[in-house]
Enzyme design. Structure first.
Site, PDB file in Angstrom:
ATOM      1  N   CYS A 173       0.844  -1.198   0.000  1.00  0.00           N
ATOM      2  CA  CYS A 173       0.000   0.000   0.000  1.00  0.00           C
ATOM      3  C   CYS A 173       0.879   1.248   0.000  1.00  0.00           C
ATOM      4  O   CYS A 173       1.846   1.333   0.751  1.00  0.00           O
ATOM      5  CB  CYS A 173      -0.905  -0.008   1.232  1.00  0.00           C
ATOM      6  SG  CYS A 173      -2.321   1.055   1.015  1.00  0.00           S
ATOM      7  N   ILE A 174       0.567   2.212  -0.863  1.00  0.00           N
ATOM      8  CA  ILE A 174       1.343   3.452  -0.921  1.00  0.00           C
ATOM      9  C   ILE A 174       0.435   4.665  -0.668  1.00  0.00           C
ATOM     10  O   ILE A 174       0.722   5.779  -1.098  1.00  0.00           O
ATOM     11  CB  ILE A 174       2.085   3.586  -2.273  1.00  0.00           C
ATOM     12  CG1 ILE A 174       1.123   3.420  -3.466  1.00  0.00           C
ATOM     13  CG2 ILE A 174       3.219   2.580  -2.363  1.00  0.00           C
ATOM     14  CD1 ILE A 174       1.753   3.698  -4.816  1.00  0.00           C
TER      15      ILE A 174
END
Length: 325
Positions: A173-174
């Site tokens: 996840c960014i």
């Protein structure tokens, strides 16, 4: 408010009360069922597929099927035909409402429904919870994802039977890099913060890097822990197998990645390669043994005894011993 994550916390042992760790009960209740472990594989395309869901249901584990490129109606039929419970994911758009209408028309009720969107503290989630409670009142509704006590209070008041806590702490996840928001880097204290107001179960979603993080999640208020990267990369995992320099890896990518969406739009996830780990069943047995060990260190005999232990925060401004007394 203390800010910490899994790496900053260690739980403190209490006097052991069991002869053998195998005496400890790692099971947990969610809805009307009891499951062998307080863990659930992330509902992502590279983590679960129908065959994994069937195996987990038949062997006493909780699962949540993903919602991407999937016929939910057929999935529920297939699970019920095999004598298994059905646990599906929905979004909040018109096709998801159509799915609910079809389930009702066919007299099908999935035992568990997870409303799964990136920002779950939203009127769209409120409306979907209301629709499910009206049309499929017997389904156990999990809603998320959220990051604040206000969101927990709202989702529970809207009718959610459990909430999912975690915005952007996952390995693929960014969100924090793309948006500046989320619980990445402080997921464990976000969980503690949210659990203070929760009256229903919380599923901690994201940020788990080792089996000991399961016990830490339980200590700070989770009933169940959703895990992606530790479950990705097994022989049975649906991710594509890739060979690099003679070593085998499996693809693992976020639900909000362009790999999952099929287009580069509102991307908050990335793709990584996880080394192939062997069989899922072996990992689950090891996890169960490790959770049993955690319970024995807590001086307890059952899972929720872990909530009674003291802890230390390592390093930083918040460092120190935190006692229950």
């Amino acid at each position: 408010m203390e800010i910490f994550d899994y790496d900053n916390i260690l739980l403190l042992p209490r006097k052991c009360r069991v002869e053998s760790r195998s005496e400890c009960d790692a099971s947990v209740e969610l809805g009307s069922r009891r499951f062998r472990l307080p863990v659930v594989p992330a509902n992502m395309k590279t983590v679960v597929d129908e065959s994994i869901c069937i195996w987990m249901a038949q062997n006493g584990y909780f699962y949540v099927m993903h919602r991407f490129d999937l016929d939910n109606i057929q999935f529920v039929k297939d699970m019920h035909a095999k004598g298994c419970y059905a646990s599906i994911s929905l979004g909040v758009k018109k096709p998801d409402y159509d799915t609910v209408d079809q389930l009702v028309a066919l007299g099908l009720t999935p035992e568990y429904i997870t409303i799964d969107i990136a920002h779950g503290h939203a009127d769209s989630v409120k409306n979907m919870i209301g629709y499910l409670k009206q049309h499929l009142p017997k389904a156990f509704v999990i809603a998320g994802n959220v990051a604040t006590p206000e969101a927990i209070i709202d989702l529970e008041n809207w009718g959610a039977d459990a909430t999912k806590v975690g915005v952007g702490p996952g390995k693929v996840c960014i969100t924090k890099l793309k948006t500046g928001f989320g619980t990445g880097g402080w997921q464990l204290s976000a969980l503690k913060w949210c659990a203070r107001v929760a009256t229903k179960p919380i599923i901690a979603d994201g940020g788990i890097r080792s089996h000991g993080d399961i016990a830490k999640s339980i200590r700070f208020g989770a009933s169940m822990v959703m895990i992606g990267s530790l479950f990705a990369g097994h022989e049975e995992s649906p991710g594509k197998t890739v060979e690099v320099d003679g070593e085998l890896f499996k693809e693992y990518y976020g639900s909000a990645s362009d790999f999952n969406k099929g287009e580069y739009k509102h991307v908050e996830g990335k793709r990584i390669l996880e080394p192939v780990k062997g069989k899922l069943a072996d990992t689950l047995i090891e996890m169960e043994q490790d959770v049993q060990s955690s319970i024995s260190y807590s001086g307890g005999t059952k899972l929720m005894d872990v909530r009674k232990v003291n802890y230390v925060i390592l390093g930083g401004d918040n460092a120190g011993e935190h006692l229950l007394m």
